[in-house]
Design a protein around this motif. Structure first.
Motif, mmCIF file in Angstrom:
data_model
loop_
_atom_site.group_PDB
_atom_site.id
_atom_site.type_symbol
_atom_site.label_atom_id
_atom_site.label_comp_id
_atom_site.label_asym_id
_atom_site.label_seq_id
_atom_site.Cartn_x
_atom_site.Cartn_y
_atom_site.Cartn_z
ATOM 1 N N GLY A 1 -11.145 5.892 43.564
ATOM 2 C CA GLY A 1 -10.625 5.105 44.671
ATOM 3 C C GLY A 1 -11.710 4.611 45.607
ATOM 4 N N ASP B 1 -19.231 7.091 35.015
ATOM 5 C CA ASP B 1 -18.164 8.033 35.351
ATOM 6 C C ASP B 1 -18.093 9.107 34.265
ATOM 7 O OD1 ASP B 1 -15.619 7.729 37.485
ATOM 8 O OD2 ASP B 1 -15.284 9.143 35.844
ATOM 9 N N PHE C 1 -20.730 17.494 43.579
ATOM 10 C CA PHE C 1 -21.827 16.916 42.796
ATOM 11 C C PHE C 1 -22.858 16.167 43.649
ATOM 12 C CE2 PHE C 1 -18.177 17.079 39.832
ATOM 13 C CZ PHE C 1 -18.731 17.862 38.832
ATOM 14 N N HIS C 2 -22.572 15.953 44.928
ATOM 15 C CA HIS C 2 -23.432 15.051 45.705
ATOM 16 C C HIS C 2 -24.903 15.461 45.763
ATOM 17 C CE1 HIS C 2 -19.793 13.020 47.925
ATOM 18 N NE2 HIS C 2 -19.860 12.721 46.640
ATOM 19 N N HIS D 1 -26.477 14.642 42.376
ATOM 20 C CA HIS D 1 -26.486 13.205 42.091
ATOM 21 C C HIS D 1 -27.457 12.465 43.020
ATOM 22 C CE1 HIS D 1 -22.329 13.385 39.891
ATOM 23 N NE2 HIS D 1 -23.295 14.004 39.251
ATOM 24 N N GLY E 1 -21.942 7.978 54.029
ATOM 25 C CA GLY E 1 -20.715 7.216 54.268
ATOM 26 C C GLY E 1 -19.893 7.556 55.499
ATOM 27 N N GLU F 1 -14.272 18.074 53.640
ATOM 28 C CA GLU F 1 -14.099 16.823 52.878
ATOM 29 C C GLU F 1 -13.523 15.695 53.725
ATOM 30 O OE1 GLU F 1 -12.652 13.653 50.729
ATOM 31 O OE2 GLU F 1 -11.109 15.060 51.310
ATOM 32 N N ILE G 1 -6.692 7.758 52.812
ATOM 33 C CA ILE G 1 -7.136 8.207 51.489
ATOM 34 C C ILE G 1 -8.120 7.201 50.897
ATOM 35 C CG2 ILE G 1 -6.362 8.726 49.137
ATOM 36 C CD1 ILE G 1 -3.675 9.606 50.618
ATOM 37 N N SER G 2 -7.827 5.917 51.056
ATOM 38 C CA SER G 2 -8.733 4.894 50.509
ATOM 39 C C SER G 2 -9.914 4.662 51.436
ATOM 40 C CB SER G 2 -7.990 3.580 50.308
ATOM 41 O OG SER G 2 -7.625 3.053 51.569
HETATM 42 N N1 LIG Z 1 -15.738 7.465 53.945
HETATM 43 C C1 LIG Z 1 -14.432 7.496 53.686
HETATM 44 O O1 LIG Z 1 -13.612 7.053 54.490
HETATM 45 C C2 LIG Z 1 -13.943 8.067 52.386
HETATM 46 C C3 LIG Z 1 -12.620 7.819 51.965
HETATM 47 C C4 LIG Z 1 -12.206 8.359 50.748
HETATM 48 C C5 LIG Z 1 -13.092 9.128 49.980
HETATM 49 N N2 LIG Z 1 -14.356 9.357 50.424
HETATM 50 C C6 LIG Z 1 -15.308 10.195 49.655
HETATM 51 O O2 LIG Z 1 -15.647 9.508 48.445
HETATM 52 C C7 LIG Z 1 -15.873 10.450 47.394
HETATM 53 C C8 LIG Z 1 -14.984 10.100 46.197
HETATM 54 O O3 LIG Z 1 -13.625 10.166 46.597
HETATM 55 P P1 LIG Z 1 -12.478 9.363 45.798
HETATM 56 O O4 LIG Z 1 -11.282 9.394 46.658
HETATM 57 O O5 LIG Z 1 -13.004 8.056 45.303
HETATM 58 O O6 LIG Z 1 -12.249 10.317 44.526
HETATM 59 P P2 LIG Z 1 -11.705 9.878 43.089
HETATM 60 O O7 LIG Z 1 -11.239 11.102 42.399
HETATM 61 O O8 LIG Z 1 -10.750 8.733 43.241
HETATM 62 O O9 LIG Z 1 -13.020 9.330 42.358
HETATM 63 C C9 LIG Z 1 -14.056 10.185 41.936
HETATM 64 C C10 LIG Z 1 -14.600 9.617 40.633
HETATM 65 O O10 LIG Z 1 -15.729 10.394 40.234
HETATM 66 C C11 LIG Z 1 -15.601 10.677 38.828
HETATM 67 N N3 LIG Z 1 -16.337 11.920 38.542
HETATM 68 C C12 LIG Z 1 -15.949 13.204 38.748
HETATM 69 N N4 LIG Z 1 -16.933 14.055 38.420
HETATM 70 C C13 LIG Z 1 -17.968 13.287 37.981
HETATM 71 C C14 LIG Z 1 -19.258 13.587 37.479
HETATM 72 N N5 LIG Z 1 -19.711 14.852 37.404
HETATM 73 N N6 LIG Z 1 -20.042 12.557 37.080
HETATM 74 C C15 LIG Z 1 -19.607 11.281 37.160
HETATM 75 N N7 LIG Z 1 -18.380 10.941 37.618
HETATM 76 C C16 LIG Z 1 -17.579 11.935 38.040
HETATM 77 C C17 LIG Z 1 -14.099 10.790 38.603
HETATM 78 O O11 LIG Z 1 -13.743 10.633 37.255
HETATM 79 C C18 LIG Z 1 -13.578 9.676 39.494
HETATM 80 O O12 LIG Z 1 -13.532 8.430 38.826
HETATM 81 C C19 LIG Z 1 -15.630 11.828 48.008
HETATM 82 O O13 LIG Z 1 -16.838 12.366 48.452
HETATM 83 C C20 LIG Z 1 -14.744 11.543 49.213
HETATM 84 O O14 LIG Z 1 -14.869 12.491 50.236
HETATM 85 C C21 LIG Z 1 -14.806 8.817 51.598
#
Ligand SMILES: NC(=O)c1ccc[n+]([C@@H]2O[C@H](COP(=O)([O-])OP(=O)(O)OC[C@H]3O[C@@H](n4cnc5c(N)ncnc54)[C@H](O)[C@@H]3O)[C@@H](O)[C@H]2O)c1
Length: 430
Positions: free
Chosen positions: A51, A73, A130-131, A134, A177, A244, A353-354
């Motif tokens: 997302g 991914d 993982f951050h 990565h 972020g 989180e 969430i998004s």
């Molecule tokens: N700044 C904001 O407002 C905000 C909003 C939402 C989410 N986020 C952050 O963004 C990050 C992702 O959240 P999200 O909602 O997109 O989650 P999500 O589950 O929708 O997406 C995560 C993606 O990472 C992939 N993934 C998982 N493990 C992996 C790995 N080891 N190697 C490669 N790919 C891997 C998953 O398959 C998935 O496609 C989180 O850290 C979350 O806290 C920030």
């Protein structure tokens, strides 16, 4: 007891101590990251096509001179969905489709995208656990990086990120972020508070009240895959809801008070959201900042809460402030101010969430993305690793206080060697 606790560690010594203890990372080759950015469109790779990767990646393309050239991914379906979305976007902008050699899937996808020669920067939007790994890999490969919050889920991870930041300093742009720090009404409010609009801040309040986060159930997946797919419900993969999600508010408090808490007491637990995962669904914490400024913080993540609200308030001798994710942004008292915003469009708090907000955060994402791109093209690189780690550690302080039921000091927290290990062998997902 909380009142009398004094700050024992300065901001500078905190950063220095962490640097001394952090694990080593590869040094970036000078100049390796500049690539072809100076004259033309920046080339972006997205690690984690969920997302947030989709939302922020799309934002970069729409708001800046950027195109998506690589995706990575762990899971094939996520990679395919990302590829479809970004190829459509590329086509609508007159850019080429993503070359199949730049699509990376599986447990080594993060290394492969980091090693790509086709990129100027990488967006890290994988689950928080993982951050550090990565980020270390991307910075080690000499790429500019935009890493989503939280930068880590445990203290050793946060220290590792601070060290990564030091290796990147002056050579690469490292963005974290926290888009609210670029939202114009919030920037103005913090400027006024720091200029003394309500006098010396005496106390504060922060909260993040939202409904449960729905995810598909993945009935045919193995237990480990289910955890990875729904990492947001998993303590070890996410850091729990305070690290989180609620971290945005804790970061706003740190920003306003220009520092981090020196101690915390708190409690929390799993009250209503007991059907999935192991995360807490509520926290109540009192953070004590330097000079005994106490900030109470509360959060929930359960039920269907259409009245989503996330906010900070600060109180001083000459007035008080109010800053919400949507439309109440004001200062009352001797120097009144109102941002004049309307109510949030959309409902049910799903925007939390998004990360796509309306109201006070309307311009947060575009401003954040533009600032990051400008930092690369101008060579005035950002280094937000220490600030990202400081906010992650602040959230961990509240988490530790709530988990233990004891007063926890910043000094004690920094000594923690506890590793949040989900014990998932991701090589199985090759
Ligand atoms: N700044 C904001 O407002 C905000 C909003 C939402 C989410 N986020 C952050 O963004 C990050 C992702 O959240 P999200 O909602 O997109 O989650 P999500 O589950 O929708 O997406 C995560 C993606 O990472 C992939 N993934 C998982 N493990 C992996 C790995 N080891 N190697 C490669 N790919 C891997 C998953 O398959 C998935 O496609 C989180 O850290 C979350 O806290 C920030």
């Amino acid at each position: 007891m909380v009142d009398n606790f004094t700050e024992k560690i300065s901001r500078r010594s905190f950063l220095g101590a962490a640097a001394a203890t952090a694990a080593g990372v590869m040094l970036v080759k000078p100049g390796a990251a500049r690539g072809a950015q100076a004259s033309s469109t920046l080339r972006m790779g997205i690690l984690g096509c969920g997302g947030r990767g989709t939302a922020v990646g799309t934002g970069f393309v729409n708001n800046t001179n950027t195109r998506v050239v690589a995706l990575a991914d762990l899971f094939a379906d996520q990679l395919e969905a990302g590829c479809k979305h970004f190829n459509e976007l590329n086509q609508s902008k007159g850019f080429e489709a993503i070359d199949s050699s730049q699509l990376f899937r599986g447990p080594k996808a993060y290394q492969q995208i980091a090693a790509s020669k086709e990129l100027d920067f990488i967006l890290i939007t994988t689950p928080p656990y993982f951050h550090p790994l990565h980020l270390e890999t991307v910075v080690g490969a000499g790429k500019h990086v935009y890493c989503e919050k939280p930068v880590a889920v445990d203290v050793p991870g946060a220290k590792r990120v601070m060290h990564i930041g030091e290796t990147a300093q002056g050579k690469l742009s490292l963005e974290v972020g926290f888009q609210i720090r670029k939202a114009p009404p919030h920037v103005e409010l913090v400027r006024r508070l720091q200029a003394g609009a309500i006098g010396k801040i005496g106390s504060g309040l922060g909260y993040y009240y939202c409904g449960h986060i729905d995810r598909p159930e993945w009935p045919n997946a193995s237990p480990e895959e289910k955890r990875l797919r729904n990492w947001v419900w998993d303590r070890k993969l996410s850091g729990d809801i305070i690290v989180e999600q609620n971290i945005h508010i804790i970061d706003m408090i740190n920003w306003t008070l220009n520092g981090h808490p020196v101690s915390a007491v708190g409690s929390g637990g799993r009250k209503q959201r007991t059907d999935a995962g192991d995360c807490s669904d509520n926290f109540n914490v009192v953070f004590v900042y330097p000079e005994h400024v106490q900030v109470s913080f509360g959060s929930t993540q359960f039920g269907n809460n259409p009245a989503f609200d996330a906010a900070t308030r600060f109180f001083g001798p000459n007035g008080s402030s109010e800053a919400h994710y949507d439309h109440r942004m004001s200062i009352a008292g001797a120097e009144p101010w109102d941002a004049g915003l309307g109510p949030t469009q959309g409902s049910g708090g799903q925007f939390s969430i998004s990360g796509t907000f309306k109201g006070s955060l309307d311009q947060a994402e575009p401003e954040k993305q533009k600032a990051f791109v400008e930092s690369i093209t101008s060579g005035q690189f950002h280094d937000q690793a220490a600030q990202g780690a400081e906010s992650a550690l602040s959230a961990m302080l509240g988490r530790t206080a709530a988990y233990t039921g004891k007063l926890v000091t910043w000094d004690e927290l920094l000594k923690s060697k506890e590793v949040f290990d989900p014990k998932i062998d991701i090589s199985k997902f090759a």
